[in-house]
Design an enzyme around this catalytic site. Structure first.
Site: not given
Ligand code: SAM
Length: 233
Positions: A95, A117, A153, A191, A193
């Site tokens: 993490d 995220d 994005d 990437t 995504y």
């Protein structure tokens, strides 16, 4: 990212020669332990690992470390890599919050944050990887001239990040709300995504930030290096 338990994921990761198992023991000697010629380049939240694999292939003289907190996701990156020759690429299942326990001052030269995220609720702002909480963690191990490169994005997250980075005293070296229409597109590595969002025609935002100049009395990487008698690159 939806997570499905993959039986045996932990064991496969534990047995992989490409996954670092003794990260905390390497604190202060990462470069030496991996035979790197310069401070490491890391991607935090690498997902399935396309970006870091491409970066490693394109830059054989640099050492890369892909960091992902979920073993099921890391396993996908490992499978993508296969047995391919990428002696300058390793992985870490960890993490981001713990990275101050893992890297010592000046051990990382660049941090990539790709499509992190967004944590849209205000009460979760501290979980965003560009929040002051994380910038404080990055300062513990980023070189004095180190940079963070962030792509997303999500315009709200991007605007938040521009503000939070500025408020933390870091410098924005470059930024764009439309990566592919800007000079920053040169040499861009996509990437997983990003490929999806780009195919949908969504504009991609990118910024490059440099850490704040250390202030008088700060416990800085350079100061720690000087105290340890280390050579500063
Ligand atoms: N970077 C990849 C891409 O652009 O295709 C994946 C993006 S995905 C939205 C975000 C990834 O970051 C997920 O795989 C998630 O598990 C990982 N992640 C989120 N928070 C993290 C943290 N605190 N430490 C490590 N990984 C994290």
């Amino acid at each position: 990212m939806r997570l499905r338990h993959i039986p045996g994921a932990e064991q496969m990761i534990e047995e992989s020669p490409f996954v670092i198992q003794d990260a905390r023991e390497r604190k202060g000697r990462w470069q030496e332990s991996l035979g790197a010629k310069a401070p490491l380049q890391i991607e935090i939240g690498m997902g399935k690992g396309r970006f870091i694999l491409e970066q490693a292939r394109k830059n054989p003289d640099l050492m890369f470390l892909g960091i992902e907190r979920y073993s099921t996701v890391l396993l996908k990156a490992l499978r993508k890599r296969g047995e391919e020759e990428a002696p300058n690429l390793f992985y870490l299942c960890e993490d981001a919050r713990k990275l101050g326990e893992i890297f010592g001052p000046g051990e990382v030269g660049r941090i990539y944050l790709n499509f992190s995220d967004p944590w849209p609720k205000k009460r979760n702002a501290g979980r965003r990887l560009t929040s002051p909480v994380y910038l404080g963690i990055y300062e513990q191990f980023l070189t004095a001239d180190g940079t963070v490169e962030f792509k997303t994005d999500n315009r709200d997250l991007f605007e938040y990040s521009l503000e939070s980075i500025g408020q933390a005293g870091w410098r924005i070296l470059a930024s764009t709300f439309d990566l592919y229409a800007s000079d920053l597109a040169a040499g861009n590595v996509m990437t997983e995504y990003e490929m999806k969002f780009a195919a949908e025609g969504k504009p991609i935002c990118k910024l490059i930030a440099a850490r704040r100049e250390p202030e008088e009395g700060d416990f800085s990487a350079e100061k720690a290096d000087r105290e340890n008698g280390a050579h500063i690159l």
